[in-house]
Scaffold this active site. Sequence first.
Site, short mmCIF file in Angstrom:
data_model
loop_
_atom_site.label_atom_id
_atom_site.label_comp_id
_atom_site.label_asym_id
_atom_site.label_seq_id
_atom_site.Cartn_x
_atom_site.Cartn_y
_atom_site.Cartn_z
CE LYS A 114 15.15 -6.49 13.14
NZ LYS A 114 14.74 -7.17 14.38
CE LYS A 195 8.70 -3.61 8.43
NZ LYS A 195 9.28 -4.73 9.17
CE LYS A 198 7.86 -2.50 17.66
NZ LYS A 198 8.26 -3.88 17.95
P1 TYM Z 1 7.61 -6.95 15.88
O1 TYM Z 1 7.77 -6.61 17.30
O2 TYM Z 1 8.52 -6.32 14.88
O3 TYM Z 1 6.15 -6.62 15.41
C1 TYM Z 1 5.01 -7.11 16.09
C2 TYM Z 1 3.92 -7.46 15.07
O4 TYM Z 1 3.61 -6.30 14.29
C3 TYM Z 1 3.67 -6.63 12.90
N1 TYM Z 1 4.12 -5.44 12.15
C4 TYM Z 1 3.44 -4.92 11.12
N2 TYM Z 1 2.29 -5.26 10.54
C5 TYM Z 1 1.85 -4.49 9.52
N3 TYM Z 1 2.52 -3.40 9.05
C6 TYM Z 1 3.69 -3.03 9.61
N4 TYM Z 1 4.32 -1.94 9.16
C7 TYM Z 1 4.19 -3.78 10.69
N5 TYM Z 1 5.31 -3.69 11.47
C8 TYM Z 1 5.24 -4.71 12.35
C9 TYM Z 1 4.68 -7.75 12.82
O5 TYM Z 1 4.51 -8.51 11.65
C10 TYM Z 1 4.37 -8.54 14.07
O6 TYM Z 1 3.30 -9.43 13.85
N6 TYM Z 1 9.72 -11.44 15.30
C11 TYM Z 1 8.54 -10.75 15.78
C12 TYM Z 1 8.21 -11.04 17.23
C13 TYM Z 1 8.09 -12.48 17.60
C14 TYM Z 1 7.05 -13.36 17.25
C15 TYM Z 1 7.34 -14.60 17.92
C16 TYM Z 1 5.92 -13.24 16.45
C17 TYM Z 1 8.94 -13.16 18.42
N7 TYM Z 1 8.48 -14.44 18.61
C18 TYM Z 1 6.51 -15.69 17.79
C19 TYM Z 1 5.10 -14.35 16.33
C20 TYM Z 1 5.38 -15.56 16.99
C21 TYM Z 1 8.74 -9.26 15.66
O7 TYM Z 1 9.84 -8.76 15.65
O8 TYM Z 1 7.62 -8.52 15.67
#
Ligand code: TYM
Length: 339
Positions: A114, A195, A198
């Site tokens: 990032k 991957k 968004k």
């Molecule tokens: P975020 O918002 O990027 O994504 C949310 C969830 O979606 C999963 N994900 C994917 N899984 C499979 N294939 C993909 N291409 C894909 N893109 C995203 C992510 O692994 C995630 O589970 N840091 C985290 C948010 C967060 C969090 C937490 C998660 C903040 N605090 C505490 C767990 C526990 C994030 O940016 O997810």
Amino acid sequence: MNGRPRVLSGIQPSGRLHIGNYLGAIQQWVLGQDAKDNFFCIVDLHAITVPQDPDQLRLQTRQTAAILLAAGIDPKKSTLFVQSHVRAHAEACWILNCLTPLGWLERMTQYKSKAANQETVSTGLLNYPVLMAADILLYDADEVPVGDDQRQHVELTRDIAVRFNHIYGDFFVVPKAVIREEGARVMGLDDPNAKMSKSGPARGHAVGIVDEPDEIRYTLGRAVTDSGREIQFSSAPEKAGVNNLLQIYLLMSGKSAPEVERNFEGRGYGDLKKAVTEVVIESLRPIRERYAQLMQEPDDLDRLLATGAAQARALAEPKVLGLKERVGFVLPTTSDTST
Ligand code: TYM
């Protein structure tokens, strides 16, 4: 609580939620709801680690809540809340920042990638995983169901918990990541070696959870495959496109891997794309319809999120007080602690 494992997971309200988010995280949250004690957090504090338009962020926070509810998160079974509504997250993050070595954060692969895309990098982006540790540790979560890209962050959370417990005595539950074998890494449809994300290109990269059927047809119809004709699950890099489509089909249809392969025996890539398109449209249709209804009633959504925040505070506030006590702060008198 009640002997059920405590689950906490989070999702950023930034950009358009896609089937990677759905298959990697949301679907497993929904399926596990009955057996677990669940906390799901819309992480707006995390979202601002990169620049956000304020009105967009407000809109996307409600949209994210509506998508989660429409996908089957049931407020009677799960606590759904917005991170910034529970101030304990920011407080705990600060305290944990102070015992997290800088080197641990500089090593995070998501930070490195990032940061490479930003002109100026905020210290918030570097601290991002510490806030995530605070999210998880405040709730004594046993399990953190996520996609594969969050594995390293959950490992760091464990390291922070262990370090704290070592310095101050047993206080945090050391959680584990729960990552499904299938759906853990849904790949971009325009580039099956990257991957699904968004922030990918505007069209052709991702299928949004609430995309219209025509848009889903457009994206899946153009999905990159290869020059062969084998329709089988495979980890070979040159079969990544077909494998990705099969994984999506498997999880959206609920069929087993052998059933899926039998289904496509002797058929061509055109048939595969058509079948994936149909199953994706049909699986997402009820979510899109329910989402549209929920977005008509923003006050109801806000009320629901307020209830979720109150439930979350009931756990997070005593925990953060305990944390402050452990590190040696003079605790405020009871009348000062109300939020
Ligand atoms: P975020 O918002 O990027 O994504 C949310 C969830 O979606 C999963 N994900 C994917 N899984 C499979 N294939 C993909 N291409 C894909 N893109 C995203 C992510 O692994 C995630 O589970 N840091 C985290 C948010 C967060 C969090 C937490 C998660 C903040 N605090 C505490 C767990 C526990 C994030 O940016 O997810």
